[in-house]
Design a protein around this motif. Structure first.
Motif, PDB file in Angstrom:
ATOM      1  N   ARG A   8       3.973   3.393  -9.283  1.00 12.84           N
ATOM      2  CA  ARG A   8       3.394   1.954  -8.725  1.00 12.84           C
ATOM      3  C   ARG A   8       2.940   1.998  -7.497  1.00 12.84           C
ATOM      4  O   ARG A   8       3.730   2.365  -6.924  1.00 12.84           O
ATOM      5  CB  ARG A   8       4.223   0.961  -8.933  1.00 12.84           C
ATOM      6  CG  ARG A   8       3.816  -0.639  -8.572  1.00 12.84           C
ATOM      7  CD  ARG A   8       3.556  -1.486  -9.457  1.00 12.84           C
ATOM      8  NE  ARG A   8       2.903  -2.047  -8.732  1.00 12.84           N
ATOM      9  CZ  ARG A   8       3.154  -3.631  -9.860  1.00 12.84           C
ATOM     10  NH1 ARG A   8       3.346  -3.725 -11.166  1.00 12.84           N
ATOM     11  NH2 ARG A   8       2.548  -4.828  -8.848  1.00 12.84           N
ATOM     12  N   ASP A   9       1.977   2.255  -7.338  1.00 14.51           N
ATOM     13  CA  ASP A   9       0.996   2.547  -5.286  1.00 14.51           C
ATOM     14  C   ASP A   9       1.761   3.658  -5.220  1.00 14.51           C
ATOM     15  O   ASP A   9       2.008   3.379  -3.569  1.00 14.51           O
ATOM     16  CB  ASP A   9       1.820   1.101  -4.750  1.00 14.51           C
ATOM     17  CG  ASP A   9       1.390   0.278  -5.268  1.00 14.51           C
ATOM     18  OD1 ASP A   9      -0.280  -0.408  -6.048  1.00 14.51           O
ATOM     19  OD2 ASP A   9       1.525  -1.308  -5.403  1.00 14.51           O
ATOM     20  N   LEU A  44      11.205   7.824  -7.162  1.00 13.50           N
ATOM     21  CA  LEU A  44      10.632   8.371  -6.076  1.00 13.50           C
ATOM     22  C   LEU A  44       9.693   8.316  -4.911  1.00 13.50           C
ATOM     23  O   LEU A  44       8.408   8.240  -5.491  1.00 13.50           O
ATOM     24  CB  LEU A  44      10.591  10.233  -6.913  1.00 13.50           C
ATOM     25  CG  LEU A  44      11.145  10.087  -7.752  1.00 13.50           C
ATOM     26  CD1 LEU A  44      10.312  10.845  -9.176  1.00 13.50           C
ATOM     27  CD2 LEU A  44      12.566  10.737  -7.757  1.00 13.50           C
ATOM     28  N   GLU A  45       9.825   8.724  -3.580  1.00 14.66           N
ATOM     29  CA  GLU A  45       8.975   7.869  -2.606  1.00 14.66           C
ATOM     30  C   GLU A  45       8.179   8.811  -2.192  1.00 14.66           C
ATOM     31  O   GLU A  45       8.862  10.667  -1.718  1.00 14.66           O
ATOM     32  CB  GLU A  45       9.775   7.107  -1.955  1.00 14.66           C
ATOM     33  CG  GLU A  45       9.791   5.344  -2.435  1.00 14.66           C
ATOM     34  CD  GLU A  45      11.194   5.028  -1.620  1.00 14.66           C
ATOM     35  OE1 GLU A  45      10.735   3.914  -1.517  1.00 14.66           O
ATOM     36  OE2 GLU A  45      12.043   5.333  -1.087  1.00 14.66           O
ATOM     37  N   PRO A  46       7.437   9.010  -1.112  1.00 14.17           N
ATOM     38  CA  PRO A  46       6.400  10.593  -0.365  1.00 14.17           C
ATOM     39  C   PRO A  46       7.719  10.325   0.773  1.00 14.17           C
ATOM     40  O   PRO A  46       7.934   9.412   1.159  1.00 14.17           O
ATOM     41  CB  PRO A  46       5.325   9.613  -0.093  1.00 14.17           C
ATOM     42  CG  PRO A  46       4.867   8.087  -1.237  1.00 14.17           C
ATOM     43  CD  PRO A  46       5.910   8.042  -1.522  1.00 14.17           C
ATOM     44  N   ALA A  47       7.372  11.073   0.915  1.00 17.19           N
ATOM     45  CA  ALA A  47       8.309  12.234   2.073  1.00 17.19           C
ATOM     46  C   ALA A  47       8.017  12.144   3.650  1.00 17.19           C
ATOM     47  O   ALA A  47       6.697  12.003   3.599  1.00 17.19           O
ATOM     48  CB  ALA A  47       9.096  14.077   1.931  1.00 17.19           C
TER      49      ALA A  47
END
Length: 146
Positions: free
Chosen positions: A63-64, A143-146
């Protein structure tokens, strides 16, 4: 993950075969699993005990630009090994078809977990069945962009 890092293929043959197909094709093949052609991503992480690179295909829940990793283990009473790897070192690499992203994993709880759980079940309804097979709360990591 650095190119010179040692990769330790999964001892589970179908997993190592799937990873080889996915990576060997640059994400052009292996981005779905049968029988329903469900979308999958490839998650690369550092092994908690060995320090070697480990890779696992997971159902794609996104999602996004944020992804979820559901540690269902098919409803088994223990968490998958990759879950412990992410707790030990949350810095991962995620391949979504032909795109590769550095990500950071974090365990979600409460309302945020329930929101991601509902999204995951919408993509892969079998997660609801897995939940009924175990007494443990199936962990969900974002899991989010680093």
């Amino acid at each position: 993950m650095e190119p010179e890092d040692e990769y330790a293929p999964s001892p589970v043959q179908w997993v190592s075969d799937h990873v080889a197909l996915y990576e060997g094709s640059g994400g052009k093949q292996g981005s779905t699993v049968r029988p329903n052609q469900l979308p999958v991503v490839l998650l690369s992480m550092r092994g908690a005990r060995t320090g070697k690179v480990r890779k696992v295909p997971l159902i794609r829940v996104e999602r996004d630009g944020v992804y979820a990793a559901v540690a269902s283990q098919g409803g088994a009473d223990k968490n998958p090994a990759w879950f412990h790897n992410l707790l030990a070192d949350p810095h991962v690499e995620l391949r979504d078809a032909e795109q590769v992203f550095p990500m950071t994993a974090r365990l979600v709880e409460g309302r945020e977990r329930e929101l991601w759980w509902a999204r995951a079940v919408a993509v892969f309804p079998s997660y609801a069945r897995y939940r009924s097979r175990t007494r443990r709360v199936i962990p969900v990591l974002v899991l989010e962009p680093a």
